[in-house]
Design a protein around this motif. Structure first.
Motif, PDB file in Angstrom:
ATOM      1  N   PHE A   1      20.218  -9.632 -36.145  1.00 45.12           N
ATOM      2  CA  PHE A   1      20.490 -10.600 -37.209  1.00 45.12           C
ATOM      3  C   PHE A   1      19.809 -10.119 -38.481  1.00 45.12           C
TER       4      PHE A   1
ATOM      5  N   HIS B   1      24.977 -10.563 -36.555  1.00 50.80           N
ATOM      6  CA  HIS B   1      25.317 -11.608 -37.513  1.00 50.80           C
ATOM      7  C   HIS B   1      24.474 -11.357 -38.748  1.00 50.80           C
ATOM      8  N   TRP B   2      24.942 -11.832 -39.891  1.00 48.93           N
ATOM      9  CA  TRP B   2      24.130 -11.714 -41.099  1.00 48.93           C
ATOM     10  C   TRP B   2      24.298 -12.941 -41.971  1.00 48.93           C
ATOM     11  N   ALA B   3      23.273 -13.202 -42.748  1.00 49.32           N
ATOM     12  CA  ALA B   3      23.292 -14.324 -43.691  1.00 49.32           C
ATOM     13  C   ALA B   3      22.802 -13.833 -45.045  1.00 49.32           C
ATOM     14  N   VAL B   4      23.323 -14.441 -46.084  1.00 49.56           N
ATOM     15  CA  VAL B   4      22.852 -14.160 -47.441  1.00 49.56           C
ATOM     16  C   VAL B   4      22.440 -15.500 -48.047  1.00 49.56           C
ATOM     17  N   ALA B   5      21.156 -15.659 -48.285  1.00 48.19           N
ATOM     18  CA  ALA B   5      20.652 -16.970 -48.712  1.00 48.19           C
ATOM     19  C   ALA B   5      20.985 -17.253 -50.178  1.00 48.19           C
ATOM     20  N   ASP B   6      20.974 -16.221 -50.991  1.00 50.33           N
ATOM     21  CA  ASP B   6      21.334 -16.346 -52.412  1.00 50.33           C
ATOM     22  C   ASP B   6      20.654 -17.569 -53.052  1.00 50.33           C
TER      23      ASP B   6
ATOM     24  N   LEU C   1      20.594 -20.579 -52.400  1.00 52.23           N
ATOM     25  CA  LEU C   1      20.004 -21.570 -51.501  1.00 52.23           C
ATOM     26  C   LEU C   1      18.491 -21.418 -51.441  1.00 52.23           C
TER      27      LEU C   1
ATOM     28  N   LEU D   1      29.770 -21.048 -51.149  1.00 53.83           N
ATOM     29  CA  LEU D   1      28.951 -21.114 -49.930  1.00 53.83           C
ATOM     30  C   LEU D   1      29.882 -21.056 -48.726  1.00 53.83           C
TER      31      LEU D   1
ATOM     32  N   ALA E   1      26.884 -17.213 -51.094  1.00 52.72           N
ATOM     33  CA  ALA E   1      25.908 -17.268 -50.006  1.00 52.72           C
ATOM     34  C   ALA E   1      26.655 -17.439 -48.698  1.00 52.72           C
ATOM     35  N   VAL E   2      26.077 -16.891 -47.641  1.00 49.79           N
ATOM     36  CA  VAL E   2      26.620 -17.086 -46.295  1.00 49.79           C
ATOM     37  C   VAL E   2      25.478 -17.646 -45.452  1.00 49.79           C
ATOM     38  N   ALA E   3      25.622 -18.889 -45.021  1.00 56.63           N
ATOM     39  CA  ALA E   3      24.502 -19.548 -44.343  1.00 56.63           C
ATOM     40  C   ALA E   3      24.344 -19.069 -42.901  1.00 56.63           C
ATOM     41  N   ASP E   4      25.452 -18.757 -42.258  1.00 57.88           N
ATOM     42  CA  ASP E   4      25.427 -18.225 -40.893  1.00 57.88           C
ATOM     43  C   ASP E   4      24.461 -19.019 -39.998  1.00 57.88           C
TER      44      ASP E   4
END
Lengths: 421, 421
Positions: A185, A291-296, A298, B187, B293-296
């Protein structure tokens, strides 16, 4: 001291607590009504001054101003607009003086990061260079934590807390599923030029094997082989691998990794940021499900999980800025001085704007482990105090109640409008 | 009723509150020690039963079990492993019976979504079909909110709250900066097959002009022209545009939009999810500066901002499952019955597993506005109660304290191991 109005503006990227600084400035100014008249805020930052688009904060109730303390974003609007040098664009400074004169403004509070402190420093010279003396105080703010002299920057602690909490939580998810599903992740975090925010992710780990297993810092050139070995070892040793990756990770040639991807049919660099690129490398070379997430945004807007220390410090620098002004200081910025890390004790200090402007504080190499994938105890003892305490906003119907100010305009007094470059 | 041990397993994607259900199961079983002996948990879900890898939860202290209520992820491990039909893979069922017999297991509690309730239903038939009667109760769980009969699914309310809070916060950030910087923010949220989670983002808006300005649902085929007109109108009317996009958005041909991108040099579909793709469309056609953003996993692991209602319901279905078993019910799943939306009142009901298995509850079209970009009042009155209340975990050193169980293995009694397909 003749009574004068004050101008306050928010500058650059906003944070979860920049409004807490605004709250400190306005509440404190209201307590010093013998020398400070109204506080006018710039609508959309310094642009509001240049275009004479001022907000009359005196029309906001005490409770509305108090609610700024728990409201993220920039309540008056912010902008990315750096004033050039006096020689290069004298017209801008002359315009500022016109507006300040027209509205009897004698105090300038500028809430921002490095560029903004540079602007504040330039404005502080208006007295000497253009004959309009103004008390000019910088108010520190930046999630990037890169202002010099101050031990830390308001805004950073809350992002740090958000990232550390998110890593801890997501890691529990990944660990639960790793046997048959996602093994790797990746959480992409902000920090294009320095790894302060990425480092904060490291605080989530308390013992050997805890996530994050890998941090990718902008300060450490990305070496694919070493990285993949580390990922593989983590999956084999712990069953999974959690990676915190700064958006600013670069290759040996100094290029942002996120800009080295393939190009689409139009020849544009492939969008998608750093996290999907790292995920792709993991998939191609190791074959692990990811899996990956981008908080940006947020991460820097997450007032719901703000650090209490950060909120207190953000308020304190706003308050101190006004107190400095009232006692006649000029061309300074309140700083945070760390007296002790454990227990954490801090107090407000002061730094000359000329020493703050255009100096960036780097993440010390000693905060990063020798191999380059983790944080050291020195980093941990610096970071941990900054995320202490929770400062929850009020909720209604399940959602945080954030204030929307009236933001009533101040009547314009100048005939000429001003065209922004 | 002869005293028997119980088997509990977590199945499928974990949530912020699945451990609250585990807490409900184990605490309630401990209160019924006259009929329920030990609760054995499957390590990594049903796989733990097939491989005789059982966890002895009786070795966990009451306080550790209580802490499950505020700990996200799956404390015993979960898996995606769907049992086939009895005819197709009888060996698996025979193995389950061997393991259950060896450990004197007479209760089967299976905590999961639609596939898992199907498995629970099949296991409930072991008595009739293979001569091993076992009390079998499903425990509902899924962030996807797609189980039938029950008004909602534990796990969904907390994701809904996370998404609505995040939208509200990020929107304040974007609004602050829109004059000179980012005008469009996207988002991406979970929900590959249904727009329940995307719909929850809509709750963040309270009045005309509030974010989100656009929701992209899997249920509404993506029409680029209409979408771009809506983005442009939002930017022109409000200065910015916040978009909540389900990962499952499809084009008119029914393909996932995220899979229709360009291919890289290896011919792989371009990674990067839906959000960067939508961002690219906005940039190319409208030229607005964007962020995404991608919260995943962050969204379904975010116990720090869990819905109190969700936590209570997750606990309640675990508790009810054991109570059902104790009073001799079989092949059922506790459900949540909504008695009233305002004020919100609910109670626990019961549904036969045969009616739950393999039925998906769709997001009603009446929850989506006619034009397809927002939610209706009907949706709002359904969703709002589910995000009510905060249920904060305890914190230490600025971070939530989540329990790590001992997860001590139960001694194996079978000589043969079992190879998973």
């Amino acid at each position: 001291m003749a009574k004068k109005n004050a101008f306050y503006a928010q500058s650059g990227g906003v944070t979860a607590v920049i409004n807490a600084s605004a709250c400190g400035v306005i509440e404190t100014a209201r307590q010093h009504s013998e020398v400070i008249g109204k506080v006018y805020a710039g609508r959309n930052g310094i642009i509001g001054a240049l275009t004479e688009d001022l907000i009359d904060t005196s029309q906001e109730s005490d409770s509305a101003i108090a609610a700024l303390r728990h409201t993220p974003g920039g309540a008056f609007g912010s902008c990315r607009y750096k004033l050039k040098g006096l020689e290069e664009n004298k017209a801008e400074y002359e315009r500022l003086i016109e507006v300040f004169k027209a509205h009897d403004i004698g105090y300038f509070f500028y809430n921002g990061g490095g560029d903004s402190q540079d602007t504040a420093h330039k404005v502080s010279q208006l007295g000497d260079q253009l004959g309009y003396p103004i008390t000019c105080i910088g108010v520190p703010k930046t999630v990037d934590n890169d202002l010099p002299i101050t031990d830390n920057c308001p805004g950073f602690g809350s992002v740090a807390k958000y990232v550390a909490v998110s890593v801890r939580e997501a890691a529990l998810d990944v660990a639960s599923m790793a046997r048959t599903s996602t093994k790797v992740f990746i959480l992409e975090v902000m920090g294009r030029h320095a790894g302060w925010i990425a480092a904060a992710g490291g605080v989530a780990a308390e013992q050997e094997g805890d996530a994050p297993h890998i941090i990718l810092f902008p300060e450490i050139p990305f070496e694919q082989e070493q990285f993949l070995q580390k990922v593989d070892a983590s999956v084999k040793d712990y069953g999974y691998c959690v990676i915190v990756a700064s958006e600013g990770v670069r290759n040996k040639e100094g290029q942002f990794l996120s800009e080295t991807g393939t190009r689409d049919a139009f020849g544009h660099a492939q969008l998608g940021g750093l996290a999907p690129l790292v995920a792709q490398i993991v998939r191609e070379k190791l074959g692990y499900k990811y899996h990956w997430a981008v908080a940006d945004y947020l991460q820097r807007a997450a007032r719901h999980i703000a650090s209490q220390v950060d909120v207190e410090q953000a308020y304190a620098v706003g308050k101190a800025a006004v107190e400095f002004a009232v006692r006649g200081e000029n061309a300074v910025m309140p700083t945070i001085i760390r007296k002790s890390s454990d227990p954490y004790r801090w107090e407000i200090g002061s730094a000359p704007l000329k020493d703050v402007a255009n100096v960036e504080k780097d993440l010390p190499r000693s905060f990063i482990t020798p191999e380059g994938f983790g944080i050291t105890e020195e980093a941990r003892s610096y970071l941990t105090p900054l995320i202490q305490g929770e400062d929850y906003p009020p909720y209604k119907n399940g959602l945080p109640v954030y204030v929307q100010l009236k933001n009533a305009p101040v009547e314009k007094k100048l005939k000429e409008s001003f065209t922004l470059r």
